[in-house]
Design a protein around this motif. Structure first.
Motif, PDB file in Angstrom:
ATOM      1  N   LEU A 182      53.676   8.692  58.025  1.00 27.03           N
ATOM      2  CA  LEU A 182      52.277   8.260  58.034  1.00 27.03           C
ATOM      3  C   LEU A 182      52.119   6.891  57.379  1.00 27.03           C
ATOM      4  CD1 LEU A 182      50.552  11.656  57.169  1.00 27.03           C
ATOM      5  CD2 LEU A 182      50.557  10.482  59.388  1.00 27.03           C
ATOM      6  N   ARG A 183      52.844   6.658  56.304  1.00 31.49           N
ATOM      7  CA  ARG A 183      52.782   5.365  55.620  1.00 31.49           C
ATOM      8  C   ARG A 183      53.301   4.252  56.530  1.00 31.49           C
ATOM      9  NH1 ARG A 183      56.027   4.084  50.253  1.00 31.49           N
ATOM     10  NH2 ARG A 183      57.172   5.791  51.181  1.00 31.49           N
ATOM     11  N   ASP A 184      54.223   4.594  57.424  1.00 29.98           N
ATOM     12  CA  ASP A 184      54.784   3.620  58.362  1.00 29.98           C
ATOM     13  C   ASP A 184      53.956   3.496  59.641  1.00 29.98           C
ATOM     14  OD1 ASP A 184      56.806   1.729  59.021  1.00 29.98           O
ATOM     15  OD2 ASP A 184      57.837   3.228  60.242  1.00 29.98           O
ATOM     16  N   GLY A 185      52.858   4.243  59.731  1.00 28.23           N
ATOM     17  CA  GLY A 185      51.989   4.157  60.898  1.00 28.23           C
ATOM     18  C   GLY A 185      52.374   5.068  62.045  1.00 28.23           C
ATOM     19  N   VAL A 186      53.289   6.010  61.796  1.00 25.89           N
ATOM     20  CA  VAL A 186      53.716   6.965  62.811  1.00 25.89           C
ATOM     21  C   VAL A 186      52.904   8.238  62.665  1.00 25.89           C
ATOM     22  CG1 VAL A 186      55.651   8.375  63.633  1.00 25.89           C
ATOM     23  CG2 VAL A 186      56.060   6.025  62.877  1.00 25.89           C
ATOM     24  N   ARG A 187      52.450   8.764  63.767  1.00 21.36           N
ATOM     25  CA  ARG A 187      51.714  10.035  63.727  1.00 21.36           C
ATOM     26  C   ARG A 187      52.674  11.135  63.296  1.00 21.36           C
ATOM     27  NH1 ARG A 187      47.093  10.350  67.204  1.00 21.36           N
ATOM     28  NH2 ARG A 187      47.874  12.331  67.975  1.00 21.36           N
ATOM     29  N   ALA A 188      52.186  12.068  62.483  1.00 19.68           N
ATOM     30  CA  ALA A 188      53.057  13.124  61.961  1.00 19.68           C
ATOM     31  C   ALA A 188      52.244  14.365  61.641  1.00 19.68           C
ATOM     32  CB  ALA A 188      53.777  12.629  60.706  1.00 19.68           C
ATOM     33  N   ILE A 189      52.914  15.508  61.739  1.00 19.51           N
ATOM     34  CA  ILE A 189      52.270  16.783  61.450  1.00 19.51           C
ATOM     35  C   ILE A 189      53.294  17.708  60.796  1.00 19.51           C
ATOM     36  CG2 ILE A 189      52.744  17.753  63.726  1.00 19.51           C
ATOM     37  CD1 ILE A 189      49.932  19.089  63.545  1.00 19.51           C
ATOM     38  N   VAL A 190      52.825  18.451  59.815  1.00 20.18           N
ATOM     39  CA  VAL A 190      53.699  19.388  59.112  1.00 20.18           C
ATOM     40  C   VAL A 190      53.881  20.649  59.941  1.00 20.18           C
ATOM     41  CG1 VAL A 190      53.963  20.824  57.048  1.00 20.18           C
ATOM     42  CG2 VAL A 190      52.999  18.535  56.840  1.00 20.18           C
ATOM     43  N   LEU A 191      55.131  21.066  60.065  1.00 18.63           N
ATOM     44  CA  LEU A 191      55.451  22.342  60.691  1.00 18.63           C
ATOM     45  C   LEU A 191      55.644  23.345  59.562  1.00 18.63           C
ATOM     46  CD1 LEU A 191      56.325  24.308  62.918  1.00 18.63           C
ATOM     47  CD2 LEU A 191      58.637  23.424  62.638  1.00 18.63           C
ATOM     48  N   ASP A 192      54.736  24.283  59.466  1.00 16.71           N
ATOM     49  CA  ASP A 192      54.852  25.360  58.485  1.00 16.71           C
ATOM     50  C   ASP A 192      55.596  26.502  59.166  1.00 16.71           C
ATOM     51  OD1 ASP A 192      54.568  27.547  56.810  1.00 16.71           O
ATOM     52  OD2 ASP A 192      52.436  27.223  56.435  1.00 16.71           O
ATOM     53  N   PRO A 193      56.850  26.776  58.748  1.00 16.89           N
ATOM     54  CA  PRO A 193      57.628  27.819  59.421  1.00 16.89           C
ATOM     55  C   PRO A 193      56.944  29.192  59.409  1.00 16.89           C
ATOM     56  CG  PRO A 193      59.017  26.553  57.933  1.00 16.89           C
ATOM     57  CD  PRO A 193      57.598  26.132  57.681  1.00 16.89           C
ATOM     58  N   ASP A 194      56.063  29.410  58.444  1.00 17.67           N
ATOM     59  CA  ASP A 194      55.370  30.699  58.364  1.00 17.67           C
ATOM     60  C   ASP A 194      54.206  30.803  59.338  1.00 17.67           C
ATOM     61  OD1 ASP A 194      57.078  31.674  56.383  1.00 17.67           O
ATOM     62  OD2 ASP A 194      55.888  30.731  54.793  1.00 17.67           O
ATOM     63  N   ARG A 195      53.821  29.689  59.935  1.00 15.09           N
ATOM     64  CA  ARG A 195      52.749  29.718  60.928  1.00 15.09           C
ATOM     65  C   ARG A 195      53.070  28.814  62.119  1.00 15.09           C
ATOM     66  NH1 ARG A 195      48.953  25.490  59.315  1.00 15.09           N
ATOM     67  NH2 ARG A 195      47.552  26.356  60.847  1.00 15.09           N
ATOM     68  N   SER A 196      54.336  28.837  62.512  1.00 14.99           N
ATOM     69  CA  SER A 196      54.800  27.972  63.598  1.00 14.99           C
ATOM     70  C   SER A 196      54.087  28.258  64.919  1.00 14.99           C
ATOM     71  CB  SER A 196      56.317  28.096  63.775  1.00 14.99           C
ATOM     72  OG  SER A 196      56.664  29.422  64.098  1.00 14.99           O
ATOM     73  N   GLN A 197      53.577  29.462  65.071  1.00 13.45           N
ATOM     74  CA  GLN A 197      52.864  29.809  66.306  1.00 13.45           C
ATOM     75  C   GLN A 197      51.578  28.988  66.469  1.00 13.45           C
ATOM     76  OE1 GLN A 197      53.066  31.687  63.589  1.00 13.45           O
ATOM     77  NE2 GLN A 197      51.057  32.516  63.125  1.00 13.45           N
ATOM     78  N   LEU A 198      51.133  28.325  65.405  1.00 12.36           N
ATOM     79  CA  LEU A 198      49.906  27.523  65.463  1.00 12.36           C
ATOM     80  C   LEU A 198      50.176  26.035  65.687  1.00 12.36           C
ATOM     81  CD1 LEU A 198      47.952  29.201  62.508  1.00 12.36           C
ATOM     82  CD2 LEU A 198      47.801  29.709  64.951  1.00 12.36           C
ATOM     83  N   LEU A 199      51.436  25.665  65.837  1.00 14.77           N
ATOM     84  CA  LEU A 199      51.779  24.252  65.939  1.00 14.77           C
ATOM     85  C   LEU A 199      51.099  23.564  67.117  1.00 14.77           C
ATOM     86  CD1 LEU A 199      53.360  21.814  64.912  1.00 14.77           C
ATOM     87  CD2 LEU A 199      55.253  22.552  66.383  1.00 14.77           C
ATOM     88  N   VAL A 200      51.158  24.150  68.287  1.00 14.73           N
ATOM     89  CA  VAL A 200      50.554  23.510  69.461  1.00 14.73           C
ATOM     90  C   VAL A 200      49.059  23.327  69.242  1.00 14.73           C
ATOM     91  CG1 VAL A 200      50.063  23.749  71.922  1.00 14.73           C
ATOM     92  CG2 VAL A 200      52.334  24.306  71.044  1.00 14.73           C
ATOM     93  N   ARG A 201      48.402  24.339  68.721  1.00 11.52           N
ATOM     94  CA  ARG A 201      46.969  24.222  68.430  1.00 11.52           C
ATOM     95  C   ARG A 201      46.712  23.076  67.454  1.00 11.52           C
ATOM     96  NH1 ARG A 201      44.351  27.796  64.076  1.00 11.52           N
ATOM     97  NH2 ARG A 201      45.332  26.101  62.989  1.00 11.52           N
ATOM     98  N   ASP A 202      47.540  22.994  66.412  1.00  8.76           N
ATOM     99  CA  ASP A 202      47.375  21.931  65.418  1.00  8.76           C
ATOM    100  C   ASP A 202      47.602  20.542  66.016  1.00  8.76           C
ATOM    101  OD1 ASP A 202      46.883  23.932  63.577  1.00  8.76           O
ATOM    102  OD2 ASP A 202      48.865  23.810  62.628  1.00  8.76           O
ATOM    103  N   ILE A 203      48.577  20.431  66.915  1.00  9.77           N
ATOM    104  CA  ILE A 203      48.819  19.144  67.575  1.00  9.77           C
ATOM    105  C   ILE A 203      47.633  18.750  68.463  1.00  9.77           C
ATOM    106  CG2 ILE A 203      50.240  17.962  69.318  1.00  9.77           C
ATOM    107  CD1 ILE A 203      52.649  19.549  68.166  1.00  9.77           C
TER     108      ILE A 203
END
Length: 117
Positions: A92-113
């Protein structure tokens, strides 16, 4: 074809093993996935950030763009998905989009993206 290019960036030196897993899981497009890790198979000499996974990502982007000469990849069209908050912060500091993958809620990753601004 969704027009999505995939690069795997890891601090692991087990790049070949990761490639084999991709071939098993995604045989139809595993050959298109660029993998960068600490196996000394690449050396990034660009002007970008040298911290975190940024040089791995930049090297992967260079290879993807070499294979797809009409493709334009920018920091805004790149997304780092990572389970390490430090890597996310550097991206994020370098200007790249980023998102945390929480292994305990990985099923929500697509929704979060999809809900990213």
């Amino acid at each position: 074809d969704a027009g999505i290019n995939i690069g795997i960036v890891t601090f692991s030196p087990q790049v070949q093993q990761i490639g084999h897993v991709m071939e098993i899981m995604f045989p139809e497009f595993a050959h298109e996935i660029v993998i960068r890790g600490r196996d000394r198979s690449f050396h990034y000499e660009g002007n970008g950030m040298k911290e975190g996974k940024q040089p791995f990502m930049a090297s992967a982007v260079e290879e993807i763009m070499t294979k797809n000469t009409n493709l334009v990849i920018t920091k805004n069209t790149t997304l780092l998905v990572d389970d390490d908050a430090d890597n996310i912060e550097l991206a994020l500091r370098d200007g790249v989009r980023a998102i945390v993958l929480d292994p305990d809620r990985s099923q929500l990753l697509v929704r979060d993206i999809i809900s990213m601004p």
